[in-house]
Design a protein around this motif. Structure first.
Motif, mmCIF file in Angstrom:
data_model
loop_
_atom_site.group_PDB
_atom_site.id
_atom_site.type_symbol
_atom_site.label_atom_id
_atom_site.label_comp_id
_atom_site.label_asym_id
_atom_site.label_seq_id
_atom_site.Cartn_x
_atom_site.Cartn_y
_atom_site.Cartn_z
ATOM 1 N N LEU A 222 0.834 -1.191 0.000
ATOM 2 C CA LEU A 222 0.000 0.000 0.000
ATOM 3 C C LEU A 222 0.870 1.243 0.000
ATOM 4 O O LEU A 222 1.913 1.268 0.659
ATOM 5 C CB LEU A 222 -0.871 0.050 1.262
ATOM 6 N N ALA B 83 -2.799 5.376 0.896
ATOM 7 C CA ALA B 83 -3.837 4.336 0.961
ATOM 8 C C ALA B 83 -3.898 3.737 2.358
ATOM 9 O O ALA B 83 -4.984 3.496 2.897
ATOM 10 C CB ALA B 83 -3.565 3.251 -0.077
ATOM 11 N N HIS B 84 -2.739 3.496 2.964
ATOM 12 C CA HIS B 84 -2.698 2.958 4.321
ATOM 13 C C HIS B 84 -3.374 3.928 5.295
ATOM 14 O O HIS B 84 -4.200 3.512 6.119
ATOM 15 C CB HIS B 84 -1.247 2.703 4.749
ATOM 16 N N GLU C 182 -1.078 -1.099 -5.041
ATOM 17 C CA GLU C 182 -0.761 -0.142 -3.988
ATOM 18 C C GLU C 182 -1.983 0.439 -3.326
ATOM 19 O O GLU C 182 -1.902 1.430 -2.628
ATOM 20 C CB GLU C 182 0.129 0.968 -4.557
ATOM 21 N N GLY C 183 -3.131 -0.166 -3.548
ATOM 22 C CA GLY C 183 -4.342 0.316 -2.889
ATOM 23 C C GLY C 183 -4.855 1.517 -3.559
ATOM 24 O O GLY C 183 -5.408 2.400 -3.231
#
Length: 166
Positions: free
Chosen positions: A13, A17-18, A165-166
């Motif tokens: 991510l 995004a995280h 990577e989200g």
């Protein structure tokens, strides 16, 4: 919560995004008392068998708790930062394939768990699907033929591989 995970198979991510998923999780956890209060208020309305508001609140609570558990596990196993270079298709990759050697007939999708589908606009194919099994471990430029569930033989080439990577 640890930002980096040492567990294999976690999704990569971006920090953004995280942070977004962590914020969603925190909001849902903070909303638990609100849902519980709604359930209690509806319970006090009387007969539970005919109390649509009570049943709707309980259903909403179940959905929210499921999403909380999913996000907790997803974030626990996620890797944050720049993914390592990719030389072969693996679970957690965004893959672009071309059909029948036609560079104009392509599809880009995420190879991963169907549970991630609600968190992305990408189509998600399971690594257990016919296509997933066919391309798993293949390198950019490789071509493979697989049998679709319909019985048709389909030829695809791996055009691009990137980390999700989200």
């Amino acid at each position: 919560m640890s930002v980096h995970s040492n567990e294999p198979g976690g999704t990569w991510l971006s920090q953004e995004a995280h942070d977004r998923l962590t914020a969603e999780l925190n909001e849902m956890i903070a909303a638990r008392p609100v849902i519980a209060a709604e359930i209690n208020a509806r319970r006090e309305e009387g007969d539970l068998k005919e109390n649509g508001g009570y049943h709707a609140a309980k259903e909403e609570q179940g959905k929210m708790e499921g999403r909380i558990r999913y996000l907790q596990e997803f974030l626990r196993t996620a890797h944050v930062g720049e993914p390592p270079s990719i030389d072969a298709v693996s679970v957690g990759n965004v893959v672009t394939i071309a059909f029948d050697d036609d560079p104009e007939d392509t599809e880009t999708f995420l190879l991963g768990s169907r549970e991630i589908a609600p968190t992305t606009d990408l189509t998600v194919y399971s690594p257990e699907s016919a296509l997933g099994k066919a391309i798993l471990g293949r390198k950019k430029g490789e071509t493979v033929t697989y049998q679709a569930p319909s019985g048709a033989e389909i030829k695809v080439s791996v055009v691009e591989i990137a980390q999700y990577e989200g």
